[in-house]
Design an enzyme around this catalytic site. Sequence first.
Site, PDB file in Angstrom:
ATOM      1  N   SER A   1       0.835  -1.206   0.000  1.00  0.00           N
ATOM      2  CA  SER A   1       0.000   0.000   0.000  1.00  0.00           C
ATOM      3  C   SER A   1       0.862   1.244   0.000  1.00  0.00           C
ATOM      4  O   SER A   1       2.016   1.227   0.431  1.00  0.00           O
ATOM      5  CB  SER A   1      -0.928   0.017   1.214  1.00  0.00           C
ATOM      6  OG  SER A   1      -0.191   0.401   2.362  1.00  0.00           O
ATOM      7  N   LYS A   2       0.255   2.295  -0.479  1.00  0.00           N
ATOM      8  CA  LYS A   2       0.947   3.574  -0.540  1.00  0.00           C
ATOM      9  C   LYS A   2       1.311   4.036   0.871  1.00  0.00           C
ATOM     10  O   LYS A   2       2.407   4.529   1.125  1.00  0.00           O
ATOM     11  CB  LYS A   2      -0.004   4.574  -1.203  1.00  0.00           C
ATOM     12  CG  LYS A   2       0.476   5.980  -1.178  1.00  0.00           C
ATOM     13  CD  LYS A   2      -0.556   6.883  -1.810  1.00  0.00           C
ATOM     14  CE  LYS A   2      -0.184   8.338  -1.566  1.00  0.00           C
ATOM     15  NZ  LYS A   2      -1.177   9.258  -2.075  1.00  0.00           N
ATOM     16  N   ARG A   3       0.360   3.849   1.777  1.00  0.00           N
ATOM     17  CA  ARG A   3       0.583   4.321   3.147  1.00  0.00           C
ATOM     18  C   ARG A   3       1.796   3.628   3.759  1.00  0.00           C
ATOM     19  O   ARG A   3       2.652   4.259   4.359  1.00  0.00           O
ATOM     20  CB  ARG A   3      -0.673   4.004   3.970  1.00  0.00           C
ATOM     21  CG  ARG A   3      -0.724   4.627   5.324  1.00  0.00           C
ATOM     22  CD  ARG A   3      -2.057   4.323   6.002  1.00  0.00           C
ATOM     23  NE  ARG A   3      -2.484   2.923   5.823  1.00  0.00           N
ATOM     24  CZ  ARG A   3      -1.997   1.890   6.469  1.00  0.00           C
ATOM     25  NH1 ARG A   3      -1.038   2.071   7.354  1.00  0.00           N
ATOM     26  NH2 ARG A   3      -2.423   0.663   6.248  1.00  0.00           N
TER      27      ARG A   3
END
Length: 493
Positions: free
Chosen positions: A247-249
């Site tokens: 994920s980007k996070r």
Amino acid sequence: MDKQVVVRFAPSPTGYLHIGGARTAIFNWLYARKTGGKFILRIEDTDAERSTEESIKGIMEGLEWLGITWDEGPYFQSQFIDEHRETALKLLRSGHAYKCFCTREELEKKRKEALAKKSSLQYDGTCRNLSPEEIAGKEAAGLPYTIRLKVPRVPGAVRFKDLVYGAIEKKYEDIEDFVIVRSNGQPLYVLSNAVDDARDGITHVIRGQDGIANTPKQILIYQALGAPVPEFAHMPLTLDPKKAKISKRRHGEVVAIHFYREHGFLPWAFVNFLALLGWSTPDSKQIFSKEELIEAFSLEGVKRSNAVFDIRKDDPKFFTDPKALSINAHYIRTLPLEELEPYVREQLQKEGIWDPEFETSRRGWFLRTVDLIRQRFHVLTDFVTVGRAYFSDDYPVDERALKKNVLKHPGLREWFPLLAKRVRALENYTLEGTEEMLRATAEELAVKAGVLINGMRTAVTGQAVGPGIFDVLLAIGQERVANRLEKAVKYFE
Ligand code: GLU
């Protein structure tokens, strides 16, 4: 004749195109190309708060860069909201759905009671059996309502055969009468997605594994509509080496497609890499041309086990998955030079070190040099970082190479100017000529040829490693080599 395959990539534009999304797009695209089918791009932008124009643009640019071309669209889900609502009304009329007047407070209260009793949290169907008079009364009183789908209340289950995960079933009793339109008239995603797929004539829904949870409900919607149920093929998750979902996070830009464009990946190399995230041929072949990949691809070859994106961004040797780098290196090394040429030109232009002569009078030299140095490169940016010295006099010098190959041998302070003089005077500036000169000089100075060779390599390229030194000397050229050797005394100051 079998019906034409119609597939779609349906991203929600709430961020950039990432590894997982691009891989889903690629599998859809491959399947369409393989079967002579149609590939639609459909942007699922009904989450108005989270969808952005920038994200839509980024997703389309990412697909274009990868060369993933769509045949229809982009369609935008938000343009079809009226149709989604109409469809729900149609389901009301046909008796497949009903109006639910239960208020949020009532539902919350029932939920709490069910929790306390440890009984089912599903909606209890209070409004499913309202009489026409009761419904009319509530409507007359202007009470708001949601629309719920009537899930069959008979023994049985929704069953489907996922083309990747095999037989899946969910018992009717485990599916509540789910809401398809909110009390404010907003259709729910599960409805919109199914209605769009039905309208677009999607024959195969190829999407991420997280879609499995929605599938039974969507099948019930197709059945209620009397629409053909498409085939489903869910793709395994992509996880990082620690088994966390990509994920980007969690991972930042390294999971974004644009990151690979900026970091010198060839688009096809990256498609090749992504296609192997969760799919393989029985012989585990790694390198595929576009035609080969289309030919070899099959949904049966998609693995059920999660794919691992082996990002090693904290390892100085790799800033991403080593396999991605090695596949990219393969293409850099083996692409016909004329195909590689524009990519190298773009790198040099971006850095302001492009010389128009590289495509006119010096094109022969340029292509030979690219061919010489590409053998060790992993990314296109290597041409302007570790390979910069071939194209510009302003090049970086690797500190470790300097220590090891230059500063450790104080004699080079005198030997560099001597070598410079000899290079300049050399009549026969060829592979043989330079080698002869160098070996004779080493002998004369009673120093190992390797010391001169390594010292020269670092002085004229800034690097400790590279192609054979005599090839390097030829590529860089007599005049420039002499100049750089003269200037190399500065390292001792
Ligand atoms: N918009 C969904 C997503 O981005 C796609 C779901 C589907 O393909 O059906 O995850």
